[in-house]
Scaffold this motif. Structure first.
Motif, PDB file in Angstrom:
ATOM      1  N   ARG A 173       0.832  -1.206   0.000  1.00 41.12           N
ATOM      2  CA  ARG A 173       0.000   0.000   0.000  1.00 41.12           C
ATOM      3  C   ARG A 173       0.860   1.247   0.000  1.00 41.12           C
ATOM      4  NH1 ARG A 173      -5.067  -0.776   4.006  1.00 41.12           N
ATOM      5  NH2 ARG A 173      -5.604  -2.870   3.351  1.00 41.12           N
ATOM      6  N   TRP A 174       0.336   2.300  -0.634  1.00 42.81           N
ATOM      7  CA  TRP A 174       0.925   3.632  -0.514  1.00 42.81           C
ATOM      8  C   TRP A 174       0.123   4.331   0.575  1.00 42.81           C
ATOM      9  CZ3 TRP A 174       5.460   4.410  -2.449  1.00 42.81           C
ATOM     10  CH2 TRP A 174       5.857   3.702  -3.567  1.00 42.81           C
ATOM     11  N   TRP A 175       0.744   4.607   1.680  1.00 42.31           N
ATOM     12  CA  TRP A 175       0.031   5.045   2.873  1.00 42.31           C
ATOM     13  C   TRP A 175      -0.432   6.495   2.818  1.00 42.31           C
ATOM     14  CZ3 TRP A 175      -1.689   1.569   6.220  1.00 42.31           C
ATOM     15  CH2 TRP A 175      -1.149   0.300   6.127  1.00 42.31           C
ATOM     16  N   LEU A 176       0.351   7.406   2.300  1.00 44.55           N
ATOM     17  CA  LEU A 176      -0.041   8.817   2.295  1.00 44.55           C
ATOM     18  C   LEU A 176      -0.962   9.160   1.128  1.00 44.55           C
ATOM     19  CD1 LEU A 176       3.401  10.378   3.233  1.00 44.55           C
ATOM     20  CD2 LEU A 176       1.495   9.848   4.743  1.00 44.55           C
ATOM     21  N   LEU A 177      -0.661   8.668  -0.064  1.00 43.15           N
ATOM     22  CA  LEU A 177      -1.474   8.998  -1.236  1.00 43.15           C
ATOM     23  C   LEU A 177      -2.887   8.453  -1.127  1.00 43.15           C
ATOM     24  CD1 LEU A 177       0.978   8.623  -4.226  1.00 43.15           C
ATOM     25  CD2 LEU A 177       0.025  10.698  -3.266  1.00 43.15           C
ATOM     26  N   ARG A 178      -3.038   7.306  -0.516  1.00 42.88           N
ATOM     27  CA  ARG A 178      -4.369   6.730  -0.359  1.00 42.88           C
ATOM     28  C   ARG A 178      -5.275   7.697   0.396  1.00 42.88           C
ATOM     29  NH1 ARG A 178      -5.161   1.487   3.167  1.00 42.88           N
ATOM     30  NH2 ARG A 178      -5.170   3.060   4.761  1.00 42.88           N
ATOM     31  N   ARG A 179      -4.762   8.308   1.423  1.00 38.65           N
ATOM     32  CA  ARG A 179      -5.546   9.257   2.219  1.00 38.65           C
ATOM     33  C   ARG A 179      -5.752  10.574   1.467  1.00 38.65           C
ATOM     34  NH1 ARG A 179      -2.533  11.130   6.883  1.00 38.65           N
ATOM     35  NH2 ARG A 179      -1.754   9.035   6.749  1.00 38.65           N
ATOM     36  N   ARG A 180      -4.717  11.042   0.773  1.00 40.03           N
ATOM     37  CA  ARG A 180      -4.824  12.323   0.069  1.00 40.03           C
ATOM     38  C   ARG A 180      -5.725  12.262  -1.160  1.00 40.03           C
ATOM     39  NH1 ARG A 180       1.579  13.707   0.320  1.00 40.03           N
ATOM     40  NH2 ARG A 180       1.633  14.178   2.531  1.00 40.03           N
ATOM     41  N   LEU A 181      -5.822  11.096  -1.785  1.00 41.34           N
ATOM     42  CA  LEU A 181      -6.623  10.977  -2.994  1.00 41.34           C
ATOM     43  C   LEU A 181      -8.067  10.558  -2.733  1.00 41.34           C
ATOM     44  CD1 LEU A 181      -4.069   9.383  -5.452  1.00 41.34           C
ATOM     45  CD2 LEU A 181      -4.872  11.737  -5.359  1.00 41.34           C
ATOM     46  N   ARG A 182      -8.432  10.365  -1.522  1.00 44.20           N
ATOM     47  CA  ARG A 182      -9.822  10.018  -1.210  1.00 44.20           C
ATOM     48  C   ARG A 182     -10.704  11.221  -1.534  1.00 44.20           C
ATOM     49  NH1 ARG A 182     -10.392   7.926   4.394  1.00 44.20           N
ATOM     50  NH2 ARG A 182      -9.711   6.029   3.387  1.00 44.20           N
ATOM     51  N   ASP A 183     -11.685  11.007  -2.356  1.00 48.54           N
ATOM     52  CA  ASP A 183     -12.634  12.055  -2.770  1.00 48.54           C
ATOM     53  C   ASP A 183     -11.927  13.276  -3.354  1.00 48.54           C
ATOM     54  OD1 ASP A 183     -14.704  10.465  -1.870  1.00 48.54           O
ATOM     55  OD2 ASP A 183     -14.688  11.353   0.131  1.00 48.54           O
ATOM     56  N   TYR A 184     -10.874  13.061  -4.127  1.00 53.39           N
ATOM     57  CA  TYR A 184     -10.105  14.179  -4.657  1.00 53.39           C
ATOM     58  C   TYR A 184     -10.901  15.015  -5.643  1.00 53.39           C
ATOM     59  CZ  TYR A 184      -9.524  11.736  -9.077  1.00 53.39           C
ATOM     60  OH  TYR A 184      -9.756  11.133 -10.266  1.00 53.39           O
ATOM     61  N   ASP A 185     -11.908  14.461  -6.291  1.00 54.01           N
ATOM     62  CA  ASP A 185     -12.658  15.207  -7.299  1.00 54.01           C
ATOM     63  C   ASP A 185     -14.041  15.642  -6.818  1.00 54.01           C
ATOM     64  OD1 ASP A 185     -13.715  12.693  -7.189  1.00 54.01           O
ATOM     65  OD2 ASP A 185     -14.018  12.520  -9.338  1.00 54.01           O
ATOM     66  N   VAL A 186     -14.308  15.538  -5.539  1.00 50.75           N
ATOM     67  CA  VAL A 186     -15.612  15.913  -5.007  1.00 50.75           C
ATOM     68  C   VAL A 186     -15.549  17.353  -4.510  1.00 50.75           C
ATOM     69  CG1 VAL A 186     -17.340  15.430  -3.241  1.00 50.75           C
ATOM     70  CG2 VAL A 186     -16.158  13.558  -4.382  1.00 50.75           C
ATOM     71  N   ASN A 187     -16.456  18.164  -5.030  1.00 50.55           N
ATOM     72  CA  ASN A 187     -16.559  19.553  -4.607  1.00 50.55           C
ATOM     73  C   ASN A 187     -17.814  19.676  -3.753  1.00 50.55           C
ATOM     74  OD1 ASN A 187     -16.712  22.260  -4.297  1.00 50.55           O
ATOM     75  ND2 ASN A 187     -16.662  22.778  -6.456  1.00 50.55           N
ATOM     76  N   ASP A 188     -17.666  19.635  -2.447  1.00 49.19           N
ATOM     77  CA  ASP A 188     -18.808  19.633  -1.537  1.00 49.19           C
ATOM     78  C   ASP A 188     -19.665  20.892  -1.661  1.00 49.19           C
ATOM     79  OD1 ASP A 188     -18.235  17.126  -0.458  1.00 49.19           O
ATOM     80  OD2 ASP A 188     -16.822  17.998   0.969  1.00 49.19           O
TER      81      ASP A 188
END
Length: 79
Positions: A42-57
């Motif tokens: 696993r890539w530990w940091l990118l997994r968290r940073r890329l979660r919902d990267y394209d969602v504009n709340d």
């Protein structure tokens, strides 16, 4: 285990980097240059940073609550 980091120079500038002090970052900048750490498949940091990267709340804030939630069965692609 693997580490991905940002390098201050291109690979072809190795000889120049030995002479130029500005291309050799100090040791205390090393943690800031780490982009991600891979371990156990696993890539530990990118997994968290890329979660919902394209969602504009903010874009969906005006929708009713029932339209702002997605259920797992709604995420399937249509063929």
């Amino acid at each position: 285990a693997a580490v991905v980091y940002e390098s201050p120079r291109a690979a072809g500038t190795a000889a120049y980097a030995q002479r130029c002090q500005y291309l050799r970052p100090p040791w205390w900048e090393a943690p800031r240059r780490v982009l991600d750490v891979g371990f156990l498949g696993r890539w530990w940091l990118l997994r968290r940073r890329l979660r919902d990267y394209d969602v504009n709340d903010e874009e969906f804030a005006a929708l009713p609550e029932r339209l702002r939630r997605l259920r797992p069965h709604q995420l399937r692609s249509h063929q």
